[in-house]
Design a protein around this motif. Structure first.
Motif, short mmCIF file in Angstrom:
data_model
loop_
_atom_site.label_atom_id
_atom_site.label_comp_id
_atom_site.label_asym_id
_atom_site.label_seq_id
_atom_site.Cartn_x
_atom_site.Cartn_y
_atom_site.Cartn_z
N THR A 149 25.92 48.92 34.49
CA THR A 149 26.55 49.86 34.43
C THR A 149 25.66 51.24 34.89
O THR A 149 26.07 51.86 35.86
CB THR A 149 27.55 50.43 33.43
OG1 THR A 149 28.55 49.37 33.01
CG2 THR A 149 28.21 51.66 33.44
N ARG A 163 34.31 46.12 32.94
CA ARG A 163 35.39 46.15 33.67
C ARG A 163 35.35 47.34 34.51
O ARG A 163 35.87 47.20 35.79
CB ARG A 163 36.75 46.01 32.86
CG ARG A 163 36.85 44.56 32.35
CD ARG A 163 38.05 44.40 31.50
NE ARG A 163 39.37 44.85 32.13
CZ ARG A 163 40.43 44.94 31.56
NH1 ARG A 163 40.65 44.78 30.33
NH2 ARG A 163 41.66 45.10 32.37
N ILE A 164 35.12 48.52 33.82
CA ILE A 164 35.21 49.56 34.45
C ILE A 164 33.98 49.78 35.66
O ILE A 164 34.54 50.31 36.58
CB ILE A 164 34.57 50.87 33.50
CG1 ILE A 164 35.89 51.02 32.47
CG2 ILE A 164 34.34 52.11 33.96
CD1 ILE A 164 35.50 52.06 31.51
N GLN A 168 33.45 48.18 29.32
CA GLN A 168 32.42 48.95 30.35
C GLN A 168 32.12 48.18 31.60
O GLN A 168 31.88 48.62 32.67
CB GLN A 168 31.00 49.25 29.52
CG GLN A 168 31.14 50.31 28.63
CD GLN A 168 29.70 50.20 27.72
OE1 GLN A 168 29.06 49.39 27.53
NE2 GLN A 168 29.52 51.34 26.94
N GLU A 200 35.23 50.36 39.46
CA GLU A 200 34.34 51.40 40.11
C GLU A 200 33.67 50.95 41.80
O GLU A 200 33.83 51.50 42.48
CB GLU A 200 33.32 52.08 39.42
CG GLU A 200 33.82 52.91 38.56
CD GLU A 200 32.58 53.52 37.39
OE1 GLU A 200 31.69 53.28 37.58
OE2 GLU A 200 32.85 54.59 36.68
#
Length: 240
Positions: A118, A195-196, A193, A200
């Motif tokens: 991330t 998946r986010i 996190q 994005e």
């Protein structure tokens, strides 16, 4: 011979200066190579840093001099005032992906593979967590003739689900100290996190596709604030 942290470990200030150069080269290329003032600001910024530091100009200059002796940074002479670039990938003998992970670990402290993926979004886009883990494993298994390991997995703290990683550029890591003060991660947080991060990436790809299609068709995309066709302005729901 590539950089060997066991023989010449970096100090915390040297690691911060080096990692800041690595970060800015990727995230703000228009300001790179970096001036001393810009580098000082980047080292002491309060976001995306763990720990937050308050280095002086003299400390940054001392760190640059030490890193230059290790062939990890160099001064670019093509400017009126001194500007600096990192030479980490060549000096340490690692690929781009490994350099990104080490730079993030130097800036943000120990992290899980999911957190690294991330946080690396603006530096390098990893396909998935397994790709991050593969490069971390390579850094851990780096042979002695290449300078030895550059990363190490930390023992799991009580209540945590994922293993965190730390860099070895400043020498051996005190696992107990590194785990001190780490709060347990609630179940599902790291999956969320991931998946986010995926969403994005998909959103950015969709935006690029829409922009390309609009250019091909010669139309201007409608602002997001405009009401959809057939819906009244306001709350945007039928019958409101």
């Amino acid at each position: 011979m590539p950089f060997d942290p066991a023989a010449s470990p970096l100090s915390p200030s040297q690691a911060r200066v080096l990692a800041t150069l690595m970060e800015k080269a990727r995230t703000v290329p228009d300001s790179y190579p970096m001036s001393l003032n810009g580098l000082l600001t980047g080292c002491n910024q309060k976001t995306s840093r763990d720990p937050v530091m308050a280095l002086s100009e003299a400390q940054v200059q001392e760190a640059l001099a030490a890193l230059e002796r290790l062939a990890l940074v160099f001064e670019n002479s093509g400017y009126r005032s001194p500007r600096w670039e990192h030479n980490f990938q060549r000096g340490a003998g690692v690929p781009e992906q490994s350099a990104v992970l080490l730079g993030l670990l130097m800036l943000r402290g120990p992290q899980t593979a999911a957190e690294l993926r991330t946080n690396a979004e603006r530096w390098y886009r990893f396909a998935d967590i397994s790709s991050v883990e593969a490069f971390l494993d390579e850094l851990q298994q780096r042979s002695a003739d290449k300078g030895g390991p550059l990363a190490v997995p930390l023992p799991r703290s009580p209540g945590t689900r994922e293993q965190r990683w730390a860099h070895l550029l400043c020498g051996p890591v005190d696992a107990g100290r590194s785990n001190a003060g780490v709060e347990p991660v609630p179940a599902g947080v790291e999956t969320l996190q991931e998946r986010i991060g995926t969403l994005e990436s998909e959103l950015a790809s969709l935006r690029a596709t829409v922009q390309w299609l609009c250019q091909e068709l010669g139309i201007t995309p409608a602002p997001a604030s405009m009401p959809q066709p057939g819906l009244p302005a306001g709350n945007g729901s039928p019958g409101a």
